[in-house]
Design a protein around this motif. Structure first.
Motif, PDB file in Angstrom:
ATOM      1  N   LYS A  49       0.811  -1.216   0.000  1.00  0.00           N
ATOM      2  CA  LYS A  49       0.000   0.000   0.000  1.00  0.00           C
ATOM      3  C   LYS A  49       0.844   1.266   0.000  1.00  0.00           C
ATOM      4  O   LYS A  49       0.515   2.255  -0.652  1.00  0.00           O
ATOM      5  CB  LYS A  49      -0.925  -0.010   1.218  1.00  0.00           C
ATOM      6  N   ARG A  50       1.954   1.248   0.730  1.00  0.00           N
ATOM      7  CA  ARG A  50       2.764   2.468   0.870  1.00  0.00           C
ATOM      8  C   ARG A  50       3.722   2.670  -0.287  1.00  0.00           C
ATOM      9  O   ARG A  50       4.397   3.705  -0.379  1.00  0.00           O
ATOM     10  CB  ARG A  50       3.571   2.400   2.163  1.00  0.00           C
ATOM     11  N   ILE A  58      -6.118  -6.647   2.322  1.00  0.00           N
ATOM     12  CA  ILE A  58      -6.368  -5.909   3.563  1.00  0.00           C
ATOM     13  C   ILE A  58      -5.934  -4.448   3.451  1.00  0.00           C
ATOM     14  O   ILE A  58      -6.475  -3.570   4.129  1.00  0.00           O
ATOM     15  CB  ILE A  58      -5.640  -6.605   4.745  1.00  0.00           C
ATOM     16  N   SER A  59      -4.954  -4.167   2.584  1.00  0.00           N
ATOM     17  CA  SER A  59      -4.445  -2.797   2.468  1.00  0.00           C
ATOM     18  C   SER A  59      -5.480  -1.825   1.924  1.00  0.00           C
ATOM     19  O   SER A  59      -5.299  -0.606   2.007  1.00  0.00           O
ATOM     20  CB  SER A  59      -3.208  -2.769   1.570  1.00  0.00           C
ATOM     21  N   LEU A  60      -6.593  -2.341   1.350  1.00  0.00           N
ATOM     22  CA  LEU A  60      -7.629  -1.466   0.796  1.00  0.00           C
ATOM     23  C   LEU A  60      -8.575  -0.904   1.845  1.00  0.00           C
ATOM     24  O   LEU A  60      -9.453  -0.108   1.512  1.00  0.00           O
ATOM     25  CB  LEU A  60      -8.443  -2.230  -0.257  1.00  0.00           C
ATOM     26  N   VAL A  61      -8.417  -1.281   3.101  1.00  0.00           N
ATOM     27  CA  VAL A  61      -9.259  -0.705   4.161  1.00  0.00           C
ATOM     28  C   VAL A  61      -8.903   0.771   4.309  1.00  0.00           C
ATOM     29  O   VAL A  61      -7.742   1.125   4.532  1.00  0.00           O
ATOM     30  CB  VAL A  61      -9.060  -1.439   5.500  1.00  0.00           C
ATOM     31  N   ALA A  62      -9.878   1.648   4.167  1.00  0.00           N
ATOM     32  CA  ALA A  62      -9.634   3.084   4.248  1.00  0.00           C
ATOM     33  C   ALA A  62      -9.090   3.454   5.627  1.00  0.00           C
ATOM     34  O   ALA A  62      -9.614   3.011   6.646  1.00  0.00           O
ATOM     35  CB  ALA A  62     -10.923   3.854   3.975  1.00  0.00           C
ATOM     36  N   GLY A  63      -8.040   4.271   5.636  1.00  0.00           N
ATOM     37  CA  GLY A  63      -7.470   4.734   6.887  1.00  0.00           C
ATOM     38  C   GLY A  63      -6.474   3.793   7.526  1.00  0.00           C
ATOM     39  O   GLY A  63      -5.955   4.085   8.612  1.00  0.00           O
ATOM     40  N   ALA A  79       1.099  -4.126   8.009  1.00  0.00           N
ATOM     41  CA  ALA A  79       2.135  -5.156   8.194  1.00  0.00           C
ATOM     42  C   ALA A  79       1.856  -5.991   9.436  1.00  0.00           C
ATOM     43  O   ALA A  79       2.055  -7.221   9.434  1.00  0.00           O
ATOM     44  CB  ALA A  79       3.504  -4.485   8.297  1.00  0.00           C
ATOM     45  N   ILE A  80       1.369  -5.367  10.511  1.00  0.00           N
ATOM     46  CA  ILE A  80       1.049  -6.090  11.747  1.00  0.00           C
ATOM     47  C   ILE A  80      -0.090  -7.082  11.501  1.00  0.00           C
ATOM     48  O   ILE A  80      -0.044  -8.231  11.956  1.00  0.00           O
ATOM     49  CB  ILE A  80       0.678  -5.100  12.868  1.00  0.00           C
ATOM     50  N   LEU A  81      -1.107  -6.650  10.757  1.00  0.00           N
ATOM     51  CA  LEU A  81      -2.231  -7.542  10.461  1.00  0.00           C
ATOM     52  C   LEU A  81      -1.787  -8.724   9.597  1.00  0.00           C
ATOM     53  O   LEU A  81      -2.231  -9.859   9.804  1.00  0.00           O
ATOM     54  CB  LEU A  81      -3.342  -6.762   9.761  1.00  0.00           C
ATOM     55  N   ARG A  82      -0.915  -8.483   8.638  1.00  0.00           N
ATOM     56  CA  ARG A  82      -0.420  -9.580   7.798  1.00  0.00           C
ATOM     57  C   ARG A  82       0.340 -10.598   8.643  1.00  0.00           C
ATOM     58  O   ARG A  82       0.194 -11.813   8.455  1.00  0.00           O
ATOM     59  CB  ARG A  82       0.482  -9.039   6.695  1.00  0.00           C
ATOM     60  N   LYS A  94      -1.237  -7.061  19.186  1.00  0.00           N
ATOM     61  CA  LYS A  94      -0.121  -6.282  19.690  1.00  0.00           C
ATOM     62  C   LYS A  94       0.395  -5.339  18.609  1.00  0.00           C
ATOM     63  O   LYS A  94       0.653  -5.734  17.487  1.00  0.00           O
ATOM     64  CB  LYS A  94       1.004  -7.217  20.147  1.00  0.00           C
ATOM     65  N   GLY A  95       0.500  -4.071  18.990  1.00  0.00           N
ATOM     66  CA  GLY A  95       0.982  -3.062  18.061  1.00  0.00           C
ATOM     67  C   GLY A  95      -0.108  -2.174  17.502  1.00  0.00           C
ATOM     68  O   GLY A  95       0.179  -1.135  16.912  1.00  0.00           O
ATOM     69  N   ILE A  96      -1.390  -2.582  17.682  1.00  0.00           N
ATOM     70  CA  ILE A  96      -2.516  -1.770  17.217  1.00  0.00           C
ATOM     71  C   ILE A  96      -3.408  -1.459  18.421  1.00  0.00           C
ATOM     72  O   ILE A  96      -3.926  -2.379  19.055  1.00  0.00           O
ATOM     73  CB  ILE A  96      -3.347  -2.492  16.136  1.00  0.00           C
TER      74      ILE A  96
END
Length: 782
Positions: A242-243, A263-268, A275-278, A299-301
């Motif tokens: 995404k970045r 998952i990167s298409l989730v707005a915001g 990366a944490i979700l992956r 963890k991390g979010i």
């Protein structure tokens, strides 16, 4: 020669973000060796996906490409324009060089001949080689310019240094990577690594960089790149990041993301959270709203952020296949967030949008100030088609809108995103114009950011919260020729290069239509939000209290500064107020009067941005504060006593004191506070910093010193600077103390000096040391 220190380089810390280095091998797809270019390594740095697709396009069959729908983005006239401007920038510099020195040009028609010409020029010691064709066993490229320097190398008593010409205003990391690659190739040719390389920017300023400061990062990147392509497989297209900057693969990258339900298409969703979700095994949007119990916290979010992301994903899934996306109004229980930030409608409201052209001059040109209004003519705009017209257009717009606000103080200026107020502040600083007017408008919250209202007040089932996406809720399809800001910039370039006035006017008319649409879209968005506000029974909450306004104005001090500055300026003729000391012989008292006046005005002006930041933070919601490293939100009081401070066997001297002897002890500060916060937050504070409680609007000068910070446990220990108390029964937010110039000794000394100044008195009424300092004289030590 001055080099840039690697501590301040753009590469600081980047090496830790890359994947673990693996040994690279020979790259032989389809049994033949591929030679890469420095641009390929830069492409890999920007986007591994785009780098893969470049390789895929070379080796995959047409049937395979058709099956996957592989194609580059359509021709982009703006990118082509930038490329041509870069080539012209190079040619202009070389032609100017040729007026004073010899430049050996390499012909690029035939690669083998170009390499042979370059090697011959290097061996013969040409002073400057333009478009040098250089290669080693893996990489080939054309260096913009190689410059000969004295030293020792395998070529003789000289070596070469690469120069690169860029139309950017500042050197970018990609330019440094590219130049490191040229240094790498040159090392294989001349036997020594060039000690530095040079980037020549748009303003023709040369920026020197020490090679070793960046070369080891480049080597990691290069080896990672070579290994990545040595393991290339046509059957494993990677997931677009995404970045990343996918360049001419952007449309295909977005298509792949949609196919994969990525998952990167989730707005915001931030890149770090993605990366944490992956890593947690969550790769699709459809997986996020229905997390298992073991993923209720990740963890991390922060918990609040995770809940917002889950609800956003759910809304996007519900909007799939619908012409109008689903949305939901968010309730904030009377807090100033979302629709509570939307002021009531006023017949004289202004709906504002700006257009800028970044490729003109050293700082670009803000060329159009568009405004939609309720009365005829419905749309008013102010143009600046030349650099010298920019300040005039800015002043005209500011006078128009400020006079309008003074006649009707209840009006507001609505815009979408931070570009407009940020640019207005930039122009204010650039030209030193409209400082009081802009400050007054910002302080009275006349500017209203509808993007913040939307993101805090609504949850919309779109893949982003850009105006073009959100307007699906209320606005029809646009029919203008210009579809984006990039296209508007291209049309403005065409205007600048039009062969006649009639042709140029046609381009401006198209830009005007695009800007008018943006302004009217902003206006319709306001009407849409006002209807929702009324339907939901949500009332507007003002953000500025009387106490804050009184504290901000500090009229007793601020006005005395302004009055004294004006008195001093009145002593100096207008034409002499900016003269240097060398032109003021016999009139040194006028020079000092102007200098003291300008110093007072400077510090009054510099005090304002701190207040703008403070008021802006008052409008943040919890999620935005969690993303701001200079804000600690959701803080909760834990205890009021027993804060252990480990120090040496003497009186404790402050937060920076360290254990110097084995016989240490713990000192207790009974009036301190122990505070708990969300440990997933990124915190930018350090021990010794002074903080304030954002919600304490009654007295925003109550400060607390950070004595200890435990990020892993999510604990912070504070010592109050006075008798102020922290709230115990509700969460609060800590932010940095506002940098208050009026409390500093420097200000008191400056104001005292300005009042002591007298042209008739010895040393103009000043102390001898201050008199010498202001006139740049050596101090009298006798």
């Amino acid at each position: 020669m001055r080099f840039q220190d690697n501590k301040n380089s753009a590469f600081k810390g980047w090496a830790t973000e890359r994947k673990e280095l693996k040994n690279s091998g020979k790259i032989r797809p389809n049994g033949s060796k591929i030679t890469f270019s420095p641009s390929d390594i830069v492409r890999f740095f920007e986007s591994e996906f785009a780098s893969y697709m470049d390789h895929f396009e070379k080796v995959a069959s047409e049937e395979k490409k058709k099956e996957l729908g592989v194609h580059r983005d359509p021709f982009d006239p703006l990118l082509d324009l930038i490329r041509n401007m870069g080539n012209q920038h190079e040619e202009d510099i070389i032609q100017k060089m040729e007026q004073s020195t010899a430049v050996f040009r390499i012909e690029k028609e035939n690669r083998k001949e170009a390499i042979q010409q370059t090697l011959l020029a290097l061996k013969e010691g040409e002073n400057n080689i333009y478009q040098a064709a250089i290669k080693n066993d893996k990489i080939f490229g054309y260096a913009d310019l190689l410059v000969k320097e004295k030293g020792h190398s395998e070529l003789g008593d000289y070596y070469y240094v690469p120069y690169d010409f860029k139309i950017a205003r500042h050197p970018k990391p990609t330019a440094l990577i590219q130049l490191c690659c040229y240094c790498d190739i040159l090392q294989s040719i001349q036997g020594v690594l060039p000690p530095y390389f040079v980037v020549v920017t748009k303003d023709r300023k040369s920026h020197f960089f020490k090679t070793v400061s960046f070369f080891y990062f480049y080597q990691l990147l290069k080896n990672n790149f070579l290994h990545y392509h040595s393991c290339f497989s046509k059957d494993r297209i990677p997931i677009p990041d995404k970045r990343a900057e996918h360049r001419d693969w952007s449309i295909f990258a977005r298509k792949r993301q949609h196919i994969l339900d990525d998952i990167s298409l989730v707005a915001g969703l931030r890149s770090s959270h993605c990366a944490i979700l992956r890593r947690a095994g969550i790769n699709k949007i459809s997986e996020l709203p229905y997390l298992k119990k073991d993923h209720s916290t990740i963890k991390g979010i922060p918990k609040i952020t995770l809940e917002v992301l889950k609800n956003q994903a759910k809304m996007q899934l519900a909007s799939v296949g619908k012409d109008t996306p689903e949305f939901k109004v968010l309730s904030h229980s009377g807090e100033r967030q979302g629709l509570e930030m939307l002021p009531p409608a006023n017949p004289f409201d202004v709906f504002f949008d700006m257009e800028g052209y970044p490729l003109l001059g050293s700082e670009g040109l803000e060329y159009l100030y568009g405004n939609a209004i309720n009365e005829d003519p419905k749309y008013i705009c102010f143009w600046a088609t030349k650099e010298e017209e920019e300040v005039l257009a800015f002043k005209k717009w500011l006078k128009w809108v400020y006079d309008r606000w003074q006649k009707t103080p209840g009006l507001h200026i609505y815009h979408y995103g931070h570009y407009e107020p940020s640019t207005i502040k930039k122009l204010m600083g650039k030209y030193g114009a409209g400082e009081e007017e802009i400050d007054t408008l910002l302080r009275n919250k006349v500017f209203v950011d509808l993007h913040r209202v939307i993101t805090q007040g609504l949850r919309v089932g779109t893949f982003s919260y850009s105006l073009k996406e959100v307007e699906q809720l209320y606005y029809g399809k646009r029919d203008t020729c210009v579809k984006s800001g990039g296209q508007a910039a291209f049309y403005f370039f065409n205007f600048l290069n039009a062969s006649n006035k009639k042709e140029g006017s046609a381009f401006l008319e198209q830009i005007k239509s695009y800007n008018r649409d943006d302004c009217f879209s902003t206006k319709k968005l306001c009407a849409f939000l006002w209807d929702l506000q009324k339907k939901e029974g949500i009332k507007y909450i003002s953000s500025i209290t009387k106490d804050q306004e009184t504290e901000y104005r500090r009229s007793d001090i601020k006005e005395s500064c302004q009055e004294r500055a004006q008195v001093l300026l009145n002593l100096v003729p207008v034409q002499k107020r900016t003269w240097p000391l060398s032109q003021m012989k016999g009139e040194e008292h006028l020079y000092i009067a102007a200098l003291l006046a300008h110093l007072l005005e400077f510090h009054i002006r510099e005090d304002k941005p701190g207040w703008w930041d403070y008021f802006s933070r008052l409008d943040m919601n919890e999620e935005e504060m969690l993303e701001d490293k200079n804000t600690i939100t959701l803080c909760r009081w834990v205890a009021s006593q027993h804060i252990p401070i480990v120090g040496e066997n003497s009186e404790f001297k402050g937060p920076s004191a360290r254990r110097k002897t084995p016989k240490s002890y713990e000192k207790v500060i009974p009036e301190g506070y122990k505070i708990q916060f969300e440990k997933e937050q990124e915190v930018g504070f350090k021990e010794g910093d002074k903080l304030i409680v954002l919600e304490n609007t009654d007295n925003i000068r109550d400060t607390y010193t950070v004595w200890r910070l435990h990020l892993i446990e999510g604990l912070i220990y504070l010592k109050p600077n006075g008798e102020n108390k922290l709230p115990k029964n509700k969460p609060f937010t800590l932010v940095p103390e506002k940098n208050d110039f009026y409390k500093k000794n420097l200000f008191r000394s400056l104001l005292k000096t300005a009042y002591y100044f007298s042209p008739e008195a010895p040393y103009f009424g000043l102390k001898k040391c201050i008199y010498d300092l202001l006139l740049k004289k050596a101090p009298d030590l006798n």
